[in-house]
Scaffold this motif. Structure first.
Motif, PDB file in Angstrom:
ATOM      1  N   ARG A 181      44.551  24.223  76.683  1.00  0.00           N
ATOM      2  CA  ARG A 181      45.166  23.065  76.040  1.00  0.00           C
ATOM      3  C   ARG A 181      46.645  23.062  76.347  1.00  0.00           C
ATOM      4  O   ARG A 181      47.280  24.109  76.420  1.00  0.00           O
ATOM      5  N   CYS A 182      47.191  21.881  76.489  1.00  0.00           N
ATOM      6  CA  CYS A 182      48.606  21.744  76.807  1.00  0.00           C
ATOM      7  C   CYS A 182      49.301  21.069  75.619  1.00  0.00           C
ATOM      8  O   CYS A 182      49.231  19.845  75.459  1.00  0.00           O
ATOM      9  N   ALA A 183      49.959  21.874  74.786  1.00  0.00           N
ATOM     10  CA  ALA A 183      50.614  21.347  73.591  1.00  0.00           C
ATOM     11  C   ALA A 183      51.736  20.375  73.959  1.00  0.00           C
ATOM     12  O   ALA A 183      51.910  19.333  73.306  1.00  0.00           O
ATOM     13  N   ALA A 184      52.498  20.697  75.001  1.00  0.00           N
ATOM     14  CA  ALA A 184      53.607  19.817  75.396  1.00  0.00           C
ATOM     15  C   ALA A 184      53.083  18.456  75.847  1.00  0.00           C
ATOM     16  O   ALA A 184      53.657  17.413  75.508  1.00  0.00           O
ATOM     17  N   LEU A 185      51.984  18.447  76.581  1.00  0.00           N
ATOM     18  CA  LEU A 185      51.387  17.194  77.022  1.00  0.00           C
ATOM     19  C   LEU A 185      50.904  16.393  75.818  1.00  0.00           C
ATOM     20  O   LEU A 185      51.143  15.186  75.726  1.00  0.00           O
ATOM     21  N   SER A 186      50.240  17.062  74.883  1.00  0.00           N
ATOM     22  CA  SER A 186      49.742  16.381  73.691  1.00  0.00           C
ATOM     23  C   SER A 186      50.875  15.778  72.884  1.00  0.00           C
ATOM     24  O   SER A 186      50.790  14.633  72.432  1.00  0.00           O
ATOM     25  N   GLU A 187      51.954  16.539  72.706  1.00  0.00           N
ATOM     26  CA  GLU A 187      53.105  16.019  71.954  1.00  0.00           C
ATOM     27  C   GLU A 187      53.712  14.810  72.651  1.00  0.00           C
ATOM     28  O   GLU A 187      54.055  13.824  72.017  1.00  0.00           O
ATOM     29  N   ARG A 188      53.835  14.899  73.956  1.00  0.00           N
ATOM     30  CA  ARG A 188      54.457  13.788  74.712  1.00  0.00           C
ATOM     31  C   ARG A 188      53.577  12.532  74.656  1.00  0.00           C
ATOM     32  O   ARG A 188      54.071  11.427  74.504  1.00  0.00           O
ATOM     33  N   LEU A 189      52.276  12.695  74.798  1.00  0.00           N
ATOM     34  CA  LEU A 189      51.376  11.545  74.754  1.00  0.00           C
ATOM     35  C   LEU A 189      51.318  10.915  73.363  1.00  0.00           C
ATOM     36  O   LEU A 189      51.162   9.709  73.232  1.00  0.00           O
ATOM     37  N   CYS A 190      51.406  11.737  72.328  1.00  0.00           N
ATOM     38  CA  CYS A 190      51.303  11.220  70.959  1.00  0.00           C
ATOM     39  C   CYS A 190      52.618  10.663  70.433  1.00  0.00           C
ATOM     40  O   CYS A 190      52.630  10.032  69.371  1.00  0.00           O
ATOM     41  N   ALA A 191      53.717  10.891  71.143  1.00  0.00           N
ATOM     42  CA  ALA A 191      55.018  10.390  70.684  1.00  0.00           C
ATOM     43  C   ALA A 191      55.006   8.862  70.682  1.00  0.00           C
ATOM     44  O   ALA A 191      54.542   8.222  71.624  1.00  0.00           O
ATOM     45  N   VAL A 192      55.513   8.291  69.613  1.00  0.00           N
ATOM     46  CA  VAL A 192      55.560   6.841  69.458  1.00  0.00           C
ATOM     47  C   VAL A 192      57.000   6.391  69.645  1.00  0.00           C
ATOM     48  O   VAL A 192      57.894   6.865  68.933  1.00  0.00           O
ATOM     49  N   PRO A 193      57.262   5.471  70.584  1.00  0.00           N
ATOM     50  CA  PRO A 193      58.631   5.000  70.771  1.00  0.00           C
ATOM     51  C   PRO A 193      59.086   4.182  69.558  1.00  0.00           C
ATOM     52  O   PRO A 193      58.386   3.273  69.117  1.00  0.00           O
ATOM     53  N   THR A 194      60.230   4.541  69.003  1.00  0.00           N
ATOM     54  CA  THR A 194      60.757   3.844  67.828  1.00  0.00           C
ATOM     55  C   THR A 194      62.226   3.530  68.027  1.00  0.00           C
ATOM     56  O   THR A 194      62.885   4.084  68.906  1.00  0.00           O
ATOM     57  N   GLN A 195      62.707   2.657  67.183  1.00  0.00           N
ATOM     58  CA  GLN A 195      64.140   2.374  67.134  1.00  0.00           C
ATOM     59  C   GLN A 195      64.554   2.347  65.671  1.00  0.00           C
ATOM     60  O   GLN A 195      63.777   1.994  64.806  1.00  0.00           O
TER      61      GLN A 195
END
Length: 139
Positions: free
Chosen positions: A24-38
């Protein structure tokens, strides 16, 4: 699964089992699950677009050519798989609601077909009997 196969191969060669976490790639999972916000002037945050996981799932579900991470779910962490399942359930529920609304507004209206034998219409006026000669009618 890939982790089980790798562990079996390692055991056959006399090596220690490979932990599933290695696949499993935790960094990949975190990056994919990140939601762009302002950040808004009042201090709250607003989502500005779909997360990488949402975009990847859409590409995978539509069968777009090319690689998608959703076609290789063993890469995701347990938390990312949970978010993926939530996303899929939300999209299915949204689709079901749209279908139900469409059917309630524009769906086929129930119709009753009435058929009669010609001999039974002998007592009706000529114009009704002539209309029946064209075939059964819908009410």
């Amino acid at each position: 699964s890939l982790a089980r196969d790798a562990s079996a191969l390692a055991a056959a060669r006399g090596l220690p089992a490979v932990p599933a976490a290695e696949f499993r790639c935790a960094a990949l999972s975190e990056r994919l699950c990140a939601v762009p916000t302002q950040q808004l002037p009042n201090g709250t945050h607003q989502q500005t677009g779909p997360s990488g996981l949402q975009r990847d799932y859409a590409a995978w579900a539509q069968g777009e050519a090319g690689f998608t991470f959703c076609s290789q779910p063993w890469l995701f962490s347990v938390a990312a798989k949970g978010k993926l399942l939530q996303l899929e359930a939300a999209l299915r529920m949204q689709h079901s609601q749209q279908v139900a609304l469409r059917h309630s507004l524009f769906g086929p209206q129930p119709r009753l077909g009435i058929g009669a034998k010609r001999g039974a219409l002998a007592w009706l006026p000529a114009d009704v009997a002539a209309a029946d000669a064209a075939g059964p009618f819908l009410v």
